[in-house]
Design a protein around this motif. Structure first.
Motif, PDB file in Angstrom:
ATOM      1  N   VAL A   1       0.838  -1.193   0.000  1.00  0.00           N
ATOM      2  CA  VAL A   1       0.000   0.000   0.000  1.00  0.00           C
ATOM      3  C   VAL A   1       0.874   1.245   0.000  1.00  0.00           C
ATOM      4  O   VAL A   1       2.066   1.198   0.320  1.00  0.00           O
ATOM      5  CB  VAL A   1      -0.941   0.045   1.227  1.00  0.00           C
ATOM      6  N   GLN A   2       0.260   2.370  -0.357  1.00  0.00           N
ATOM      7  CA  GLN A   2       0.915   3.671  -0.270  1.00  0.00           C
ATOM      8  C   GLN A   2       0.217   4.490   0.809  1.00  0.00           C
ATOM      9  O   GLN A   2      -1.005   4.657   0.779  1.00  0.00           O
ATOM     10  CB  GLN A   2       0.848   4.405  -1.607  1.00  0.00           C
ATOM     11  N   ILE A   3       0.995   4.966   1.748  1.00  0.00           N
ATOM     12  CA  ILE A   3       0.450   5.819   2.797  1.00  0.00           C
ATOM     13  C   ILE A   3       0.750   7.272   2.454  1.00  0.00           C
ATOM     14  O   ILE A   3       1.897   7.629   2.177  1.00  0.00           O
ATOM     15  CB  ILE A   3       1.030   5.448   4.170  1.00  0.00           C
ATOM     16  N   VAL A   4      -0.292   8.090   2.451  1.00  0.00           N
ATOM     17  CA  VAL A   4      -0.151   9.525   2.185  1.00  0.00           C
ATOM     18  C   VAL A   4      -0.193  10.245   3.525  1.00  0.00           C
ATOM     19  O   VAL A   4      -1.230  10.265   4.192  1.00  0.00           O
ATOM     20  CB  VAL A   4      -1.267  10.042   1.258  1.00  0.00           C
ATOM     21  N   GLU A   5       0.920  10.802   3.921  1.00  0.00           N
ATOM     22  CA  GLU A   5       1.002  11.519   5.192  1.00  0.00           C
ATOM     23  C   GLU A   5       0.363  12.906   5.038  1.00  0.00           C
ATOM     24  O   GLU A   5       0.825  13.723   4.244  1.00  0.00           O
ATOM     25  CB  GLU A   5       2.463  11.662   5.618  1.00  0.00           C
TER      26      GLU A   5
ATOM     27  N   ARG B   1      -5.724   0.830  -2.158  1.00  0.00           N
ATOM     28  CA  ARG B   1      -4.294   0.665  -1.874  1.00  0.00           C
ATOM     29  C   ARG B   1      -3.615   1.990  -1.521  1.00  0.00           C
ATOM     30  O   ARG B   1      -2.398   2.032  -1.366  1.00  0.00           O
ATOM     31  CB  ARG B   1      -3.588   0.027  -3.075  1.00  0.00           C
ATOM     32  N   VAL B   2      -4.369   3.075  -1.387  1.00  0.00           N
ATOM     33  CA  VAL B   2      -3.820   4.371  -1.002  1.00  0.00           C
ATOM     34  C   VAL B   2      -4.588   4.860   0.223  1.00  0.00           C
ATOM     35  O   VAL B   2      -5.826   4.923   0.200  1.00  0.00           O
ATOM     36  CB  VAL B   2      -3.931   5.401  -2.143  1.00  0.00           C
ATOM     37  N   PHE B   3      -3.854   5.200   1.278  1.00  0.00           N
ATOM     38  CA  PHE B   3      -4.499   5.566   2.544  1.00  0.00           C
ATOM     39  C   PHE B   3      -3.874   6.818   3.132  1.00  0.00           C
ATOM     40  O   PHE B   3      -2.653   6.919   3.247  1.00  0.00           O
ATOM     41  CB  PHE B   3      -4.382   4.415   3.553  1.00  0.00           C
ATOM     42  N   ASP B   4      -4.735   7.773   3.508  1.00  0.00           N
ATOM     43  CA  ASP B   4      -4.276   8.974   4.204  1.00  0.00           C
ATOM     44  C   ASP B   4      -4.158   8.688   5.693  1.00  0.00           C
ATOM     45  O   ASP B   4      -4.969   7.935   6.270  1.00  0.00           O
ATOM     46  CB  ASP B   4      -5.271  10.122   4.021  1.00  0.00           C
ATOM     47  N   SER B   5      -3.188   9.331   6.319  1.00  0.00           N
ATOM     48  CA  SER B   5      -3.062   9.263   7.776  1.00  0.00           C
ATOM     49  C   SER B   5      -2.244  10.458   8.238  1.00  0.00           C
ATOM     50  O   SER B   5      -1.566  11.103   7.432  1.00  0.00           O
ATOM     51  CB  SER B   5      -2.392   7.952   8.207  1.00  0.00           C
ATOM     52  N   ALA B   6      -2.303  10.742   9.534  1.00  0.00           N
ATOM     53  CA  ALA B   6      -1.571  11.893  10.085  1.00  0.00           C
ATOM     54  C   ALA B   6      -0.720  11.442  11.254  1.00  0.00           C
ATOM     55  O   ALA B   6      -1.204  10.743  12.162  1.00  0.00           O
ATOM     56  CB  ALA B   6      -2.543  12.989  10.523  1.00  0.00           C
TER      57      ALA B   6
END
Length: 287
Positions: free
Chosen positions: A4-8, A226-231
């Motif tokens: 997966v790709q995590i988008v910070e 497969r793309v997820f935002d998180s902080a």
């Protein structure tokens, strides 16, 4: 299991609610540290009215420095065509455009109806240069703080119109209030993917206001997202969604996928001191 790709999104969504101004050099340092931990795509800021969100008044400076350093793929949130074009002029190559499915939230957030916001999106797409990367965010896709549960058909109908404007955009369904539940998340993504099979990339933006964040991430993953935002540190929340505190924490998402055997490319141990630092910033809030 598939990587997966995590988008910070901490540097934008996490910082925007903090009252005391975070020095620009501190923001840059946090972005640099997150990149060193393996987070190679980030929503670094938003081009927006400084009167509405004073914390992001240095958007141009942050973008210029991140572009110069070249550590990450910088994504910039924009609320309308006017600020989207400003971001492009400043050098942005990847825009994230957000429209609320709920009319009440849309009027509160951008002072426009969803129809008006969609027309503005069409203007941005028409005036954007070739090669610009776009993400289309559907806010309040699961629940609205003013109207309650969002009907799935309203989400799908708005998405259909958005895809007519820009078929190549990455599509992100956003749990703006954190009230979405795994079954609802799975059902909506399943319906959207079935109706729009040509979409090449789906994303999920989860909040952890009610403790559903990682469960909703897993539900979306099971549907093929497969793309997820998180902080980092679980910072953030929508300033126009009362009570919606806390994005799902990057460290929790990385931990979830590590335990599931899914590759993220992120060093979990390296996130701990960064999370501690941002949570200690004056005025920082999390879920």
């Amino acid at each position: 299991m598939t990587a997966v790709q995590i988008v910070e999104v901490g540097p934008r969504d996490g910082f925007q609610n903090i009252g005391p101004f975070i020095p620009t050099e501190t923001k840059i340092a946090v972005i640099r540290d997150l990149a060193a931990a393996g987070l190679k795509r980030m929503e670094i800021t938003s081009f927006v009215s400084p009167r509405a969100i004073p914390q992001l008044a240095d958007a141009g400076e942050v973008l210029a420095e991140v572009l110069a350093q070249g550590h990450v793929v910088p994504q910039v949130l924009v609320p309308n065509a006017r600020y989207g074009l400003k971001a492009i002029t400043a050098g942005a190559e990847f825009l994230s455009y957000v429209i609320s499915v709920s009319e009440s939230h849309s009027r509160s957030n951008v002072r426009a109806t969803p129809d008006e916001a969609l027309a503005d999106y069409a203007r941005l797409v028409a005036e954007a240069p070739d090669g610009l990367r776009l993400r289309f965010n559907l806010a309040t896709a699961f629940h609205c703080p003013f109207e309650g549960v969002t009907p799935a058909n309203a989400v799908l109908d708005l998405l259909e119109r958005a895809l007519e404007i820009c078929p190549d955009a990455e599509i992100c369904l956003c749990d703006t209030t954190g009230r979405g539940e795994p079954a609802q998340v799975a059902e909506l993504f399943r319906a959207a993917m079935a109706r729009f099979p040509s979409v090449s990339a789906w994303a999920m933006h989860a909040h952890d206001t009610y403790g559903h964040g990682t469960a909703n991430v897993r539900a979306a993953y099971d549907q093929g997202v497969r793309v997820f935002d998180s902080a980092i540190g679980g910072l953030g929340g929508c300033p126009y969604a009362p009570g919606a505190s806390g994005n799902v924490a990057t460290e929790d998402v990385v931990s979830l996928f590590r335990d599931c055997g899914v590759e993220t490319g992120v060093d979990l141990a390296a996130l701990a001191p960064i999370a501690a630092f941002v949570q200690a910033l004056p005025g920082a809030t999390c879920g």
